[in-house]
Motif scaffolding. Sequence first.
Motif, short mmCIF file in Angstrom:
data_model
loop_
_atom_site.label_atom_id
_atom_site.label_comp_id
_atom_site.label_asym_id
_atom_site.label_seq_id
_atom_site.Cartn_x
_atom_site.Cartn_y
_atom_site.Cartn_z
N GLU A 250 1.41 0.70 0.97
CA GLU A 250 1.90 1.30 2.16
C GLU A 250 1.69 2.69 1.44
N THR A 251 2.28 3.38 1.30
CA THR A 251 3.28 4.29 0.75
C THR A 251 1.51 5.41 0.71
N ILE A 252 0.59 5.30 -0.14
CA ILE A 252 -0.67 5.91 0.16
C ILE A 252 -1.26 6.21 1.12
N MET A 253 -0.98 4.98 2.36
CA MET A 253 -2.12 4.67 3.36
C MET A 253 -0.67 5.55 4.46
N PRO B 133 -18.97 4.18 0.10
CA PRO B 133 -18.01 4.59 0.62
C PRO B 133 -16.84 3.27 1.11
N PHE B 134 -15.54 3.77 1.74
CA PHE B 134 -14.62 2.47 2.19
C PHE B 134 -14.24 2.74 3.47
N PHE C 9 -8.14 1.46 -2.56
CA PHE C 9 -6.95 1.32 -3.71
C PHE C 9 -6.72 0.07 -4.14
N GLY C 10 -6.99 -0.86 -3.32
CA GLY C 10 -6.18 -2.11 -3.59
C GLY C 10 -6.98 -2.60 -5.28
N LEU C 11 -8.45 -1.96 -4.73
CA LEU C 11 -9.57 -2.25 -6.03
C LEU C 11 -9.59 -1.09 -7.48
N LEU C 12 -8.58 -0.13 -6.72
CA LEU C 12 -8.73 0.89 -8.43
C LEU C 12 -7.56 -0.15 -8.57
#
Length: 155
Positions: free
Chosen positions: A26-29, A55-56, A66-69
């Motif tokens: 959430e912070t990253i987003m 591309p995402f 970011f979740g996959l990472l």
Amino acid sequence: MSTPREVLESAAQKFCSAFAEKKDIETIMSFFSTKHPISAVEYGDPVLAQFVGRPFEGNEGVKKYFGLLASTITYEGMHFSEYVVDTETRKVALKGKGHFIWSDTCESWNETFAYVLDFDEDLQLVRYQVWADSGAAYLARKGRLEEERKYHSEE
């Protein structure tokens, strides 16, 4: 009208610091635009890792990247330098370094990578691009990085 260099560099530094500090999704987003279409891409062949080579797009796509990472790689000692700012296009290019660990195999590598971050008029990210060592990530994913290192150190 262009955005002052210091303001763009500061926006990039804040995002990079949040990422380096492993802030939650959430912070990253919160650094991404809600007014414009957004995207994230890590360049390379898609066969190397599930987050590479495609591309995402949109809020859900960027969250997925970011979740996959986060679900496959951990990192430590991440830091950023050499910020290059284009005030007319609101782009910031920079170099990052860190120590990465593939979660499933625990194989690790040191990496230097590059970001290009595109910002909107509100200093929110609209495009996140990464060029990284996808070869090391692939070998670590396969559990073969240490084996390859040993082989090449004997040559």
